[in-house]
Motif scaffolding. Sequence first.
Motif: not given
Length: 217
Positions: A53-57, A135-139, A142-147, A198-201
């Motif tokens: 995946a491409a990085e988010g901003d 990790a934030w830029r890669m998804g 959208r995680w819950p804070e606990s994750r 963590y299923r991160l791309p």
Amino acid sequence: MRRARPGLIAIAAVLAASACTAEVGPNGSTPAPGGGAGDASQARRDLAALRIAAEGDGAGYDREDFGVRWRDIDHNGCDQRNDVLARDLREVTRRGRCVVVSGTLHDPYTGRRIAFSKSDAAEVQIDHLYPLALAWRMGASRWPESRREEFANDHDNLLAVWGVPNGQKGDSGPGEWRPRKEYQCTYAIKYVAVAAEYRLPVTRADRDALESFLDRC
């Protein structure tokens, strides 16, 4: 952790000098904490399965979204920072049962021997192998804070390192920053394991770099 800026001449000079001061272990290798090479074959399979995946901003990123304090998520009575210091340092001394006050780090990123003292704690830092901001830029946005808090405190994603290369690494992935050659296999195995857990791309550049690191195993 902020993205490293180019042109860090002073840091580059120190890192170059570290090649002359690194401790040499058996077979000409330099010691690296945090475990051995691990299962490179499994890492290759996991890497092949990771989504590209491409990085988010990075809009809205705040480190506090991953928790502002080290936690005791494994419920052993000690926070994760002290757990990692105790795991990765040698000749450790403690205050009480948990607080690491001194020790010696064989920095995995450079091979340099670093003396740790709690009075100068910034010399040895706890790095997130898969950086929080990346990790934030890669998804992870959208995680819950606990994750996110679990991710930020996961032993498998934490490594005690010298502060100098950690500052150079910033929030870069393996396509932009790489440790010394002797540690690239282990680094790739650890990085891929965290991404898979963590299923991160990963970006295409990061995937290509990780493949080349695994070729060193």
